[in-house]
Design a protein around this motif. Structure first.
Motif, short mmCIF file in Angstrom:
data_model
loop_
_atom_site.label_atom_id
_atom_site.label_comp_id
_atom_site.label_asym_id
_atom_site.label_seq_id
_atom_site.Cartn_x
_atom_site.Cartn_y
_atom_site.Cartn_z
N LYS A 1 0.81 -1.22 0.00
CA LYS A 1 0.00 0.00 0.00
C LYS A 1 0.85 1.27 0.00
N LEU A 2 2.17 1.14 0.03
CA LEU A 2 3.02 2.32 0.10
C LEU A 2 3.86 2.44 -1.16
N SER A 3 4.42 3.64 -1.36
CA SER A 3 5.28 3.83 -2.52
C SER A 3 6.54 2.97 -2.36
N ILE A 4 7.22 2.76 -3.48
CA ILE A 4 8.41 1.90 -3.48
C ILE A 4 9.61 2.71 -3.00
N ALA A 5 10.35 2.19 -2.05
CA ALA A 5 11.57 2.85 -1.59
C ALA A 5 12.80 2.16 -2.15
N ALA A 6 12.72 0.85 -2.28
CA ALA A 6 13.84 0.04 -2.77
C ALA A 6 15.10 0.27 -1.96
N ILE B 1 15.42 -0.36 11.50
CA ILE B 1 16.25 -0.75 10.36
C ILE B 1 16.07 0.25 9.20
N ASN B 2 15.52 1.42 9.50
CA ASN B 2 15.41 2.49 8.49
C ASN B 2 14.69 2.08 7.21
N CYS B 3 13.66 1.27 7.35
CA CYS B 3 12.92 0.87 6.15
C CYS B 3 12.04 2.00 5.65
N THR B 4 11.78 3.00 6.51
CA THR B 4 10.98 4.19 6.21
C THR B 4 9.52 3.91 5.85
N ARG B 5 9.03 2.72 6.22
CA ARG B 5 7.60 2.49 6.00
C ARG B 5 6.77 3.50 6.78
N VAL C 1 7.58 6.50 7.69
CA VAL C 1 7.70 7.83 7.08
C VAL C 1 6.77 7.92 5.88
N ARG C 2 6.80 6.89 5.06
CA ARG C 2 5.97 6.92 3.86
C ARG C 2 4.49 6.85 4.23
N PHE C 3 4.17 6.12 5.30
CA PHE C 3 2.76 6.06 5.71
C PHE C 3 2.24 7.44 6.08
N THR C 4 3.00 8.16 6.91
CA THR C 4 2.48 9.46 7.34
C THR C 4 2.30 10.40 6.15
N ALA C 5 3.24 10.33 5.20
CA ALA C 5 3.15 11.24 4.05
C ALA C 5 2.06 10.82 3.08
N GLU C 6 1.95 9.52 2.83
CA GLU C 6 1.10 9.07 1.72
C GLU C 6 -0.31 8.68 2.16
N ILE C 7 -0.44 8.12 3.34
CA ILE C 7 -1.76 7.68 3.80
C ILE C 7 -2.33 8.67 4.80
N GLY C 8 -1.48 9.10 5.73
CA GLY C 8 -1.94 10.07 6.73
C GLY C 8 -2.10 11.47 6.16
N GLY C 9 -1.41 11.74 5.04
CA GLY C 9 -1.59 13.02 4.37
C GLY C 9 -0.62 14.09 4.81
N GLU C 10 0.17 13.84 5.86
CA GLU C 10 1.16 14.83 6.26
C GLU C 10 2.38 14.09 6.78
N MET C 11 3.55 14.50 6.29
CA MET C 11 4.78 13.82 6.69
C MET C 11 5.09 14.18 8.13
N GLU C 12 4.68 13.32 9.03
CA GLU C 12 4.89 13.61 10.46
C GLU C 12 6.20 13.02 10.97
N VAL D 1 1.37 2.80 12.00
CA VAL D 1 2.82 2.65 11.86
C VAL D 1 3.32 1.50 12.74
N ILE D 2 2.55 1.17 13.77
CA ILE D 2 2.93 0.03 14.62
C ILE D 2 2.85 -1.26 13.81
N ASP D 3 1.76 -1.39 13.06
CA ASP D 3 1.61 -2.59 12.21
C ASP D 3 2.66 -2.61 11.11
N LEU D 4 2.95 -1.41 10.57
CA LEU D 4 3.86 -1.35 9.43
C LEU D 4 5.30 -1.63 9.83
N CYS D 5 5.68 -1.23 11.03
CA CYS D 5 7.07 -1.40 11.46
C CYS D 5 7.41 -2.88 11.48
N PRO D 6 8.39 -3.30 10.68
CA PRO D 6 8.69 -4.72 10.60
C PRO D 6 9.48 -5.22 11.81
N VAL D 7 9.99 -4.28 12.61
CA VAL D 7 10.78 -4.67 13.78
C VAL D 7 10.16 -4.05 15.03
#
Lengths: 783, 439
Positions: free
Chosen positions: A38-43, A147-151, A153-164, A192-198
Motif C-alpha cells: 500500500k506504500l510507494s516503493i523505496a527500494a 532498520i530504516n525501512c521508512t515504512r 515515514v511513507r505512511f504518514t506522508a502518503e496515507i496520513g496526508g502529512e509527513m509527520e 505505523v505500529i503494524d507497518l514497522c517490521p521490527v
C-alpha cells in the motif's frame, strides 16, 4: 500482458508490474522489509535483491519493472548471496535481544534472520545506540531497533496526508524522528505500529502485556464510525489485549483508525458497569438479574397501564447492534408505544415524513477511488470517519479528485482541497441553493418546480466553483456529513443536496455518524405512525424512558434538555456498559450491557454491508449481551415474539429474508417546506459543535490512552480573529459562553478555519454540556 | 606535449570571470550563432555526438546520447541541471571553472537548454565553496542584464531561466537524483532508477543533469566543430579535459590536456615527484576510483579506456599522486572515513557497510587488526558493491578492494607487527604540505 519466468515458473503479468508483483502472483515469497503493497516503493532495504538474466548485478524485485521474456531467480547463488549480505548488514547494529523485545515472535527481521542470517556475528565492534523518542501516548519507540525501512515515514506522508515522521541525519547515524517540536497526532497514527517490521515502533498500551503466541484471535467489527472497519480482536485469558486490522479491500484495506485500535482499553476500565444497580432514594445498591428484571418488567407495565403506551419512550445509541435495536423497538411497540429512536443528536426530523427509504452513503467505498469530484456538506470528515476520509484523501492525492466542502468549518483534512465554501450554519441552506442554481445555469437543466422559487439570485464565487467542479466531473458525489445531519434545517440541506446531485448526475448520500446509522433504520428503531422522534421525546417528556447504550448528557442533541426530561420521568431504565454520574442522576435502574467485544451482533455500515460478529470474550462480571437482556425482558412482559435462541434469529427477523434489504436503501426525499428560521440577531454568534473523535461514544470516551492525545484535549472556544476582534477578546483569554441551556467558562483559541460569527465548541464533553443544543446562538463575554 | 587549454585558456588576467572578459575571449559567440541561424536542435546534438564528449562528472556517459534521451514533444516544463556539487576528495576543477570562467558554463547550459527544449535550469553548487556560489550569482546577474537569460533571449522565441542553488556540503548531493531531491527541498537521497531523470526528473519532469565541465566544453565544441574536438583526443575519448592533480607533486593544480596524453607527461607538467621521491601509487579519477600502483600507472594514458584497462576509472579526472612515504593503510583509513561520513543512510549495504569498513581499516591502522581482517574487508566490500541504490556504495568499496588487492603486504605487515611498513618518521616528511612557487 508480459511473460516472465521466476524460479522456472512461467507467469503472465500486466504491463507495469514489478518483479515483486510477478513473484506474488507466482506464489513465490521474496524476502523484503521496506516494500509494502500500500506504500510507494523505496527500494532501500535491498533485502529483495534477485538475480535477473543479463543484469550484471542483482536487482531489487520491488522496483524492477517486468520486461517481456524476463528470467528471474530468487534463490540462486547470486540472489541468496546478496540477500544474506543484506541481512548481515541489517543485523550488525540491531540489538540481538529478541527475548526482551516486544516485537518478539511477530518480527519480520527475526523471521527472516532464521533463513538468511548467519549463526554467528562477524561484526564485533560496538553497536549503534539511539535515544528513544516520545511519540505520544499511543506509540512506543525503541529507536536502536530501527532498520530504516521508512515504512512509517511513507505512511504518514502518503496515507496520513502529512509527513509527520522523517529520517534525520546521514549514514549509520540516520534515525527516524518527528520534525522538531512536532508530535505524531494523526488519527491514523497507530498503523505505523503494524507497518514497522521490527520492534522500533510498538503499541504503548499493549507493550509487554502479552506475547503474540499467547493471544487468541477473533474477527470483529468496529462499533465506532459508519465504515464498519473489520477488526481482529486479540485476547488472552478472556481479556482483550489488542485490536488489529482485518484486511478488507472493500472497506478499511489494511488500516485502522486509532479509535478502532485503542478503544478496547475502556473495556476493562473502572467505569464498566458490571452488576445491575437499583436506586433506593439517593442510594444505589447492586442487585441480581433475577431481582432486577422482574422489577423493571413490572415498573414498565405499571407506567403503561396507568399512563398508556405513549408514556414510554425508548432511546438507543446508534452504536448499538441490529439485534439490540430490533428487540428494543419490538419491546416498546409490544407495550403499545411508537416512541423509539436512535438518531439522538439530530434536531430536524422533517425528512422522516417524506423519505423514500433508508438513508445511506449512496455508493461503495471502493467507488471513491474513481470519483472526479465530490461535495461534502457539513462534515468534520477527517475526525468523524477517519478511514473514509483516507479514501477521499487517497483519491485526491493520487487521482486528482476535486474535494469541495460547504460548512462553517474548514479545518485541515490533510488532502488537496478544491473549494471550501466557509459559511455559518445559518447560511448553509442558501449556499447549497446557490450551488444548485449555478449548476442549473451551467448544465441548462431546470431546477425542480418546488425549488425554483427558492433559488437565490446572487451566487457566490465559491458556489459557482463548486458547481463547475461537479459539472466537470464525470463521476461525482455529494455527501452529507454529521454536522449537516445535526443541523436545525437538516431536511432542507438534504433536499438541496438531492437537487445538486440530480443536476450534476452525482451520486448522493450520508456519511453516517455511527456503526448502525443505516442499521437503525433497517431494525425499525425509528418512530412509526404517531410516534415521537428523539427530539420530541425530550421536548415532550415521557413518564418512562428506556435508554440503550446512550448517556443522557453526552449523546443527545441537547444534553441539558435530555437530562431535564429524564430527571422528571417516573422511570428511567438504562441499559449501559458504563456507569456515570449523569446516568445515576436520571436512572432508576442500571442494567450492565456487554460491549461489542462481549456480545455477538451485527452492524450495517454506511454502504449497506451487513457485518455480523461473535463475542470475542465472555461478558465481564454480570454484564450481558443487550439482545439477551431485551429478550428476557420481553418474556417477563409476556410479549409475543421474544423466543430468539440465537442472536442470528433476531438479526434475520430484523433484516428480513436473507437480509436482502438493498432495495430499501434510498436517499430520496419529497418536498420539505422552508423552515422559517428565526433570523439570527445582528452580531450574534452561532455555535458550531463538533463531536470530537475521542468523545463520540461511551466506549471511546473511556479509553485512557486515547484520552491523552491532542484530539481529546479539553474543549475550548474557537473563533476566527474577526470574531475575536468584534468581541474584544484575545487568544487564551477566558470567556463565559452562554447558550440556551446555560453558561460555561472556556479558553479562547484563534481558528481561522471557521466562518465569521461562528464559535466552535466541542460537544459530547461534560464541560460543554451546560450550553445545551449543538447549534443556535451563543453569547460570549470576557472574564 | 603540453597543455591544450580550452576552458582554462586566457584566464591569466585579472577578473577573467566578468562577462566582458568572456566576450572578449570569444564568449557567447557559439550561442549567438545558434540563435541567429536558428540552428535545429538535432544539428547541435549531432555535433555533440560527433565530438565524443563524455560526461566529465565521473561516469563518462556520452553527452550527445544523454541529450538525445530527452523527450521531444513533452507538454510543460523540462529542466536542465548543472552538477557543480564537487565534493569528491581530490577533485577541484569545477570550482575553478566557476570561479574564473563562469560564463562558459552559462553558455553551455543555454545551448543545452536550446537543444533539449528546457525552460528552466539550476546550477547546484557545493555548499562548501560558498564564494563560488556567490560569484556564479554575479555572473547570472550579468547574463540576465545582457539579455542572455530570461524571456525571448536575444529577441528570439527561446526563453530560459537559470538559477543558482547551493547545497550544504553533502557529498551525496553530487549523485544526480539526490541533487534533484535536494533542489526540490527534500533530504538529499538518491532515487532508485529506473525511472531515469530524462523521463522523471526534477519535480517529476524530464530533466538532464550534466557536470559543470561538460557544460563548459559545449561552447568550444560548437565553435571548433565536433570532429575537431574529437580529434584532440582518441576515438571514443574525445577532446581535452581538466585534470586536478594533487598529492606528492611539485606543482599541484588543474591541468587541461588532450585525452590520451600519457600519465608521465601529466606528472612532469605537474612538476614531477617532490624531492625526487619515487612514485608509489596513483588514484587516477577521484577518491572513489580504485588505486593503481606506480608501474601500471606509468604505462597509462589519461583517457577513459586506458584507465579502465588498468582496472580503475578516469572518473572526474582527479589525480591523487602518492609517493613512497605514503602508508597505504593510513591513506585507505582516511578514504573509508570519508565514505562512512558521507553515506546518506538510505539503503542498507551502504548505511551499515561503510561504517563497518572504516572500523576494520581503522583497527588495522591503530595496530589491533586481526589476521582474518583482510578477508573480512574483501567480503564486506563485496557485499556492498553492486547492491546499493546509487554508486556511493561502489565508491566506498572500490578503494578498499583495490588497496587490499595491490598493497596486501602493507596491510598484513600492519596486522602482524602492529606497526607501519613505512616508518612514521618517513611519513611525517611526506605529509608536509608543499606549496609550489607558481601558485
Amino acid at each position: 500482458m508480459l511473460d516472465i519466468e521466476i524460479d522456472g515458473k512461467a507467469v503472465q503479468v500486466p504491463e507495469g508490474s514489478t518483479v515483486m508483483d510477478a513473484a506474488t502472483l507466482a506464489g513465490i515469497t521474496i524476502p523484503h522489509f521496506c516494500y509494502h503493497k500500500k506504500l510507494s516503493i523505496a527500494a532501500s532495504c535491498r533485502m529483495c535483491l534477485v538475480q535477473v538474466e543479463k543484469a550484471p548485478k542483482p536487482l531489487p524485485a520491488c522496483a524492477t519493472p517486468v520486461t517481456n521474456g524476463m528470467k528471474v531467480w530468487t534463490r540462486s547463488k547470486v540472489a541468496l548471496q546478496a540477500q544474506k549480505g543484506v541481512m548481515e548488514f541489517l543485523l550488525i547494529n540491531h540489538p540481538l535481544d529478541c527475548p526482551v523485545c516486544d516485537q518478539g515472535g511477530e518480527c519480520l527481521l527475526q523471521d527472516l534472520a532464521v533463513g538468511y542470517g548467519g549463526a554467528h556475528a562477524r561484526y564485533q565492534e560496538e553497536k549503534r545506540v539511539f535515544v528513544n523518542k516520545n511519540y505520544g501516548p499511543l506509540i512506543a519507540s525503541e529507536s536502536s531497533r530501527c532498520i530504516n525501512c521508512t515504512r512509517c515515514v511513507r505512511f504518514t506522508a502518503e496515507i496520513g496526508g502529512e509527513m509527520e515522521l522523517g529520517q534525520a541525519f546521514r549514514g549509520d547515524h540516520a534515525e527516524i524522528m518527528t520534525f522538531l517540536g512536532r508530535a505524531v497526532d494523526s488519527e491514523l497514527s497507530g498503523n505505523v505500529i503494524d507497518l514497522c517490521p521490527v520492534g522500533a515502533l510498538t503499541s504503548k498500551p499493549f507493550r509487554y502485556s502479552a506475547r503474540t503466541w499467547e493471544l487468541s484471535r477473533r474477527r470483529s467489527v468496529s462499533p465506532h464510525d459508519s465504515l464498519g472497519t473489520n477488526l481482529i480482536v486479540q485476547t488472552k485469558n478472556d481479556v482483550v489485549k489488542r485490536v488489529l486490522p482485518l484486511n478488507n479491500d472493500q472497506l478499511n484495506e489494511c488500516w485502522l483508525a486509532d479509535r478502532d485500535r485503542f478503544s478496547y482499553e475502556a473495556l476493562t476500565g473502572e467505569q464498566r458497569l458490571l452488576q445491575p444497580m437499583m436506586r433506593n432514594g439517593e442510594d444505589w445498591h447492586s442487585e441480581s438479574w433475577q431481582k432486577v428484571l422482574p422489577f423493571v418488567s413490572s415498573a414498565l407495565r405499571a407506567v403503561v397501564s396507568e399512563q398508556g403506551g405513549q408514556a414510554l419512550g425508548a432511546l438507543a445509541s446508534p452504536h448499538s447492534t441490529i439485534e439490540e435495536l430490533y428487540l428494543l423497538q419490538k419491546l416498546v411497540r409490544g407495550l403499545g408505544s411508537e416512541n423509539v429512536d436512535f438518531r439522538l443528536r439530530r434536531h430536524d426530523f422533517r425528512s422522516d415524513a417524506v423519505r423514500a427509504g433508508v438513508p445511506w452513503l449512496g455508493m461503495t467505498v471502493v467507488d471513491v477511488h474513481d470519483l472526479d469530484s465530490i461535495l461534502i456538506i457539513g462534515s468534520f470528515l477527517r475526525k468523524d470517519a477517519p478511514l473514509l476520509a483516507q479514501k477521499v484523501r487517497h483519491s485526491a492525492m493520487r487521482h486528482g479528485l476535486q474535494v469541495c466542502t460547504v460548512g462553517p468549518n474548514a479545518e485541515d483534512w490533510r488532502m488537496p482541497m478544491a473549494t471550501r465554501a466557509l459559511v455559518p450554519p445559518s447560511e448553509m441552506v442558501d449556499t447549497l441553493a446557490a450551488v444548485a442554481a449555478a449548476l442549473a445555469m451551467k448544465t441548462g437543466k431546470a431546477l425542480s418546480e418546488t425549488l425554483e422559487a427558492r433559488a437565490p439570485t446572487e451566487i457566490s464565487d465559491d458556489a459557482r466553483a463548486i458547481a463547475q467542479s461537479l459539472a466537470d466531473g464525470e463521476k461525482a458525489a455529494v455527501w452529507l456529513g454529521n454536522l449537516a445531519e445535526q443541523h436545525p434545517r437538516a431536511a432542507e440541506l438534504h433536499l438541496w443536496a438531492q437537487e445538486i446531485a440530480r443536476l450534476s448526475g452525482a451520486s448522493f448520500g450520508f456519511v453516517g455518524e455511527a456503526a448502525n446509522s443505516v442499521g437503525g433504520y433497517l431494525a425499525n428503531a425509528v418512530p412509526g405512525d404517531g410516534g415521537l422522534d428523539a427530539r420530541s421525546m425530550i421536548e415532550s417528556p415521557r413518564h418512562a424512558y428506556l435508554l440503550l447504550g446512550a448517556e443522557p448528557d453526552l449523546d443527545f442533541a441537547d444534553g441539558v434538555a435530555a437530562m431535564e426530561a429524564m430527571n422528571r420521568a417516573r422511570l428511567v431504565v438504562a441499559i449501559s456498559a458504563f456507569d456515570s454520574p449523569a446516568l445515576r442522576q436520571v436512572a432508576d435502574v442500571l442494567l450492565p450491557l456487554a460491549p461489542f467485544t462481549e456480545t455477538p451482533g451485527t452492524f450495517v455500515n454506511c454502504i449497506g454491508d451487513t457485518q455480523s460478529f461473535e463475542a470475542s470474550t465472555h461478558s465481564r462480571g454480570d454484564s450481558r449481551p443487550g439482545w439477551k437482556i431485551l429478550r428476557v425482558l420481553g418474556n417477563l412482559l409476556e410479549l409475543p415474539g421474544f423466543d430468539q435462541d440465537h442472536f442470528e434469529s433476531a438479526r434475520d427477523e430484523a433484516l428480513g429474508d436473507g437480509g436482502d434489504f438493498r432495495a430499501r436503501l434510498n436517499n430520496a426525499i419529497g418536498n420539505v417546506p422552508v423552515a422559517t428560521p428565526s433570523e439570527p440577531r445582528a452580531g450574534s454568534l452561532q455555535r458550531v459543535a463538533d463531536v470530537p473523535v475521542y468523545f463520540a461514544d461511551p466506549l471511546v470516551r473511556r479509553a485512557p490512552s486515547l484520552q491523552k492525545t491532542a484530539d481529546a484535549a479539553q474543549p475550548v472556544a474557537r473563533m476566527p480573529s474577526v470574531t475575536m476582534a468584534a468581541l474584544g477578546v484575545q487568544p487564551s483569554d477566558r470567556v463565559r459562553v452562554t447558550g440556551t441551556g446555560g453558561a460555561v467558562e472556556l479558553q479562547v483559541v484563534a481558528d481561522e478555519n471557521l466562518a465569521p460569527g461562528c464559535v466552535r465548541i466541542a460537544a459530547a464533553h461534560v464541560s460543554t454540556v451546560p450550553l445545551g443544543p449543538l447549534h443556535g446562538e451563543l453569547s460570549v463575554e470576557r472574564l | 606535449m603540453s597543455e591544450h587549454r580550452l576552458i582554462l585558456a586566457g584566464l591569466d588576467g585579472d577578473r577573467t570571470w566578468r562577462l566582458q572578459d568572456y566576450v572578449a575571449r570569444g564568449g557567447y559567440e557559439a550561442f549567438r550563432k545558434i540563435i541567429a541561424e536558428k540552428t535545429p536542435p538535432d544539428v547541435i546534438i549531432a555535433e555533440l555526438k560527433a565530438s565524443d564528449l563524455r560526461g566529465r562528472g565521473g561516469a563518462g556517459f556520452p553527452t550527445g546520447l544523454k541529450w538525445s534521451f530527452m523527450p521531444r514533444s513533452f507538454p510543460g516544463d523540462k529542466y536542465l541541471a548543472c552538477n557543480s556539487d564537487e565534493g569528491e576528495p581530490g577533485t577541484f576543477k569545477d570550482r575553478d571553472i566557476l570561479r574564473y570562467n563562469p560564463h562558459t558554463v552559462i553558455e553551455g547550459m543555454l545551448i543545452g537548454a536550446y537543444a533539449m527544449g528546457c525552460t528552466r535550469g539550476y546550477n547546484y553548487i557545493h555548499g562548501e565553496i560558498f564564494e563560488v556560489y556567490l560569484r556564479f550569482e554575479e555572473a547570472l546577474d550579468e547574463a540576465r542584464a545582457a539579455g542572455l537569460l530570461g524571456q525571448n533571449i536575444l529577441g528570439s522565441d527561446f526563453s530560459f531561466e537559470l538559477f543558482a542553488h547551493h547545497g550544504f556540503g553533502a557529498y551525496i548531493c553530487g549523485e544526480e537524483t539526490a541533487l534533484l531531491e535536494s533542489i526540490e527541498g527534500k533530504k538529499g537521497q538518491p532515487r532508485f532508477k529506473p525511472p531515469f531523470p530524462a523521463s522523471y526528473g526534477l519535480y517529476g519532469k524530464p530533466t538532464t543533469v550534466n557536470n559543470t565541465e561538460t557544460f563548459a566544453s559545449v561552447p568550444f565544441i560548437m565553435k571548433m566543430g565536433g570532429k575537431a574536438f574529437q580529434g584532440l583526443g582518441k576515438p571514443n575519448n574525445g577532446g581535452a579535459k581538466l585534470f586536478s592533480v594533487s598529492g606528492h607533486v611539485r606543482k599541484p593544480g588543474n591541468y587541461e590536456l588532450e585525452l590520451g596524453t600519457p600519465f608521465s607527461e601529466l606528472l612532469s607538467m605537474a612538476g614531477g615527484m617532490r624531492a625526487g621521491r619515487k612514485l608509489k601509487a596513483v588514484i587516477p579519477g577521484g577518491s572513489s576510483a580504485p588505486v593503481v600502483p606506480a608501474d601500471i600507472m606509468m604505462d597509462c594514458t589519461m583517457d577513459f579506456d586506458s584507465i579502465a584497462k588498468a582496472g580503475s576509472m578516469l572518473g572526474s579526472g582527479a589525480v591523487i599522486v602518492m609517493d613512497e612515504t605514503t602508508c597505504m593503510v593510513r591513506a585507505l583509513e582516511r578514504l573509508s572515513r570519508f565514505y562512512h561520513e558521507e553515506s546518506c543512510g538510505q539503503c542498507t549495504p551502504c548505511r551499515e557497510g561503510t561504517g563497518w569498513l572504516y572500523r576494520v581499516v581503522h583497527r588495522i591502522e591503530v595496530g589491533i587488526g586481526r589476521p582474518e581482517d583482510l578477508d573480512l574487508l574483501r567480503s564486506v566490500a563485496g557485499n556492498i558493491s553492486g547492491r546499493t541504490v546509487c554508486a556511493l556504495g561502489d565508491a566506498a568499496a572500490g578503494p578498499v578492494q583495490s588497496f587490499v588487492k595491490h598493497f596486501a603486504d602493507e596491510f598484513e605487515y600492519h596486522i602482524e607487527n602492529k606497526k607501519c611498513l613505512v616508518p612514521p618518521a618517513v611519513q611525517d616528511t611526506g605529509s608536509q604540505i608543499y606549496v609550489s612557487q607558481s601558485c
